[in-house]
Design an enzyme around this catalytic site. Structure first.
Site, short mmCIF file in Angstrom:
data_model
loop_
_atom_site.label_atom_id
_atom_site.label_comp_id
_atom_site.label_asym_id
_atom_site.label_seq_id
_atom_site.Cartn_x
_atom_site.Cartn_y
_atom_site.Cartn_z
N ASP A 271 42.24 28.16 -43.41
CA ASP A 271 42.37 27.48 -44.70
C ASP A 271 43.11 28.42 -45.65
O ASP A 271 43.28 29.60 -45.37
CB ASP A 271 40.98 27.16 -45.28
CG ASP A 271 41.06 26.45 -46.63
OD1 ASP A 271 41.80 25.46 -46.74
OD2 ASP A 271 40.41 26.91 -47.59
N SER A 272 43.53 27.87 -46.78
CA SER A 272 44.21 28.69 -47.78
C SER A 272 43.24 29.65 -48.47
O SER A 272 43.67 30.56 -49.17
CB SER A 272 44.84 27.79 -48.83
OG SER A 272 43.83 27.05 -49.48
N GLY B 252 48.25 24.01 -52.46
CA GLY B 252 48.52 22.66 -52.99
C GLY B 252 49.85 22.48 -53.69
O GLY B 252 50.58 21.53 -53.42
N CYS C 119 42.06 22.62 -43.60
CA CYS C 119 42.75 22.54 -44.88
C CYS C 119 43.57 21.25 -44.86
O CYS C 119 44.38 21.04 -43.94
CB CYS C 119 43.66 23.75 -45.02
SG CYS C 119 44.77 23.70 -46.43
N ASN C 120 43.33 20.39 -45.83
CA ASN C 120 44.06 19.11 -45.86
C ASN C 120 45.54 19.30 -46.12
O ASN C 120 46.38 18.63 -45.53
CB ASN C 120 43.49 18.21 -46.96
CG ASN C 120 42.10 17.72 -46.65
OD1 ASN C 120 41.92 16.61 -46.17
ND2 ASN C 120 41.09 18.54 -46.90
N THR C 121 45.86 20.24 -47.03
CA THR C 121 47.26 20.45 -47.41
C THR C 121 48.06 20.90 -46.20
O THR C 121 49.18 20.42 -45.96
CB THR C 121 47.32 21.53 -48.53
OG1 THR C 121 46.32 21.23 -49.50
CG2 THR C 121 48.68 21.56 -49.19
N GLU D 28 37.69 28.86 -56.08
CA GLU D 28 38.08 30.21 -55.64
C GLU D 28 37.58 31.30 -56.59
O GLU D 28 37.40 32.43 -56.17
CB GLU D 28 39.61 30.31 -55.49
CG GLU D 28 40.18 29.59 -54.28
CD GLU D 28 39.88 30.27 -52.93
OE1 GLU D 28 39.73 31.49 -52.88
OE2 GLU D 28 39.79 29.52 -51.93
N CYS E 86 40.10 17.51 -49.80
CA CYS E 86 40.42 18.94 -49.89
C CYS E 86 39.14 19.65 -49.50
O CYS E 86 38.05 19.32 -50.01
CB CYS E 86 40.82 19.31 -51.32
SG CYS E 86 40.97 21.10 -51.57
N HIS F 158 37.97 22.39 -50.24
CA HIS F 158 37.28 23.12 -51.31
C HIS F 158 36.30 22.20 -52.06
O HIS F 158 35.35 22.68 -52.67
CB HIS F 158 38.29 23.66 -52.33
CG HIS F 158 38.99 24.91 -51.92
ND1 HIS F 158 39.97 24.93 -50.96
CD2 HIS F 158 38.85 26.20 -52.34
CE1 HIS F 158 40.42 26.18 -50.82
NE2 HIS F 158 39.75 26.96 -51.65
N1 DGL Z 1 41.39 23.67 -49.02
C1 DGL Z 1 42.70 23.16 -49.04
C2 DGL Z 1 42.81 21.71 -48.71
O1 DGL Z 1 41.96 21.17 -48.05
C3 DGL Z 1 43.75 23.63 -49.94
C4 DGL Z 1 43.54 24.14 -51.27
C5 DGL Z 1 44.80 24.76 -51.81
O2 DGL Z 1 45.13 25.84 -51.34
O3 DGL Z 1 45.45 24.19 -52.71
O4 DGL Z 1 43.77 21.08 -49.07
#
Ligand code: DGL
Length: 272
Positions: free
Chosen positions: A14-15, A47, A77-79, A156, A188, A190
Site C-alpha cells: 500500500d502507499s 491518490g 491499495c485501491n489507487t 497517516e 480506499c 485507509h
Molecule cells: N490506501 C490507498 C487506497 O486504497 C491510497 C491512499 C493514497 O495514497 O492516496 O487507495
C-alpha cells in the site's frame, strides 16, 4: 524453506498504513499465514499522482517483495489496483489480487435499492474502475462517486479519532447525503480507520463496504485454488517495511492491529 514452499509469506502493499486494514482481516481469517507488508509512506499519498507514476511505484514495491519470496501478492491499495493490477498480474508468476473487484461484488450483494456510493482517492475515482466493475455485473445500478483527498493525510498523521477528522469527514460527505444511497463502498484502504466517523456522517441506514476486508475472502479462495495454504501449526511472523518513519508506522499499526512488539523496518525503494 524451499523457494516454492507453502510456508512462504503473502505480500501486501500500500502507499502507507491503509493496507493494514486488509492485514487485520487477514490475521483474523488466515492466522496460519506469514505476512510481509510494505507501506510506501515516504511517497504517500498516491491518490493525486499521475497513473504512470503510481504504476512505477507499485512495480518497485512488487519487486521488493518478490525478492523476499512471497507466494501471493495483495495490492491492498485501491489507487494502485485501479491502474496497475492488470499489468502486474500479467507479468509476475505468482497470483496477484487487488481490492476493487471484491469490494464491488460485496456492494452489489449488500444493496437492496441498487443505489451505491463510492468514496476513494482522486486517482481511484478518476479511473472509474468501481463504476465499471459495478455496471459490468449489474448495469442498472445507480452509482455516485466522490473523491475525498483530505482523508488519507488525516489517517497517516494518526488523527483518525480527532475532532478535525469528524469535521472534515462530515463536510466532505455532504454531497452524498442527498443521494439516498443504501450502500457506500470505502474505496480506499485507509478509510476503514475512519469507519465510525464516516458511518456517523453518512447515516446509520447506509451499509458501509470495506473493500479490503472483502478481499481477504478472495485471498483465502485463491490459496485453496492454487493449493498454497500453509498448514504448519507454528507461530507466524509478521514483518512490516516502511519507506517512512518506523516510529509513526509502529504507533498506527500497533494500535490498529493490537500488537505491541511490532517488527517494523525502514527501507528505501528507489533502486528497485
Ligand atoms: N490506501 C490507498 C487506497 O486504497 C491510497 C491512499 C493514497 O495514497 O492516496 O487507495
Amino acid at each position: 524453506m524451499s523457494v516454492l514452499s507453502n510456508e512462504r509469506p503473502i505480500g501486501f502493499i500500500d502507499s502507507g498504513v491503509g493496507g493494514l486494514t486488509v492485514v487485520k482481516e487477514a490475521m483474523r481469517q488466515l492466522p496460519n499465514e506469514e505476512i510481509l507488508y510494505l507501506g510506501d509512506t515516504a511517497r504517500c499519498p498516491y491518490g493525486p499522482r499521475p497513473a504512470e507514476q503510481v504504476i512505477e511505484f507499485t512495480w518497485q514495491m512488487t519487486r521488493f517483495l518478490l525478492k523476499k519470496n512471497i507466494k501471493m501478492l495483495v495490492i491492498a491499495c485501491n489507487t494502485a489496483t485501479a491502474v496497475a493490477l492488470e499489468e502486474i498480474k500479467k507479468n509476475v508468476d505468482i497470483p496477484v489480487i487487488g481490492v476493487i473487484q471484491p469490494g464491488s461484488r460485496a456492494a452489489l450483494k449488500a444493496s437492496k435499492t441498487g443505489r451505491v456510493g463510492i468514496i476513494g482517492t482522486l486517482g481511484t475515482i478518476k479511473s472509474d474502475s468501481y463504476r465499471h466493475e459495478l455496471h459490468e455485473k449489474a448495469p442498472d445500478t445507480y452509482v455516485s462517486s466522490l473523491a475525498c483527498p483530505k482523508f488519507v493525510p488525516i489517517v497517516e498523521s494518526n488523527q483518525y479519532n480527532s475532532s478535525v477528522a469528524k469535521k472534515v469527514v462530515s463536510q466532505t460527505l455532504l454531497p452524498l447525503k442527498k443521494e439516498k444511497l443504501d450502500t457506500l463502498i470505502l474505496g480506499c484502504t485507509h478509510y476503514p480507520l475512519l469507519r465510525p466517523v464516516i458511518q456517523n456522517a453518512i447515516g446509520q441506514q447506509v451499509t458501509l463496504i470495506d473493500s479490503g476486508a472483502e478481499t481477504v475472502s478472495d485471498v483465502s479462495a485463491l490459496l485453496d485454488y492454487f493449493n498454497l495454504n500453509n498448514y504448519e501449526q507454528t507461530a507466524k511472523t509478521k514483518t512490516f517495511y516502511t519507506t517512512g518513519s518506523p516510529k509513526m508506522f509502529k504507533d498506527i499499526a500497533g494500535e490498529w492491529l493490537n500488537i505491541t512488539d511490532l517488527n517494523v523496518e525502514h527501507i528505501d525503494l528507489g533502486g528497485e
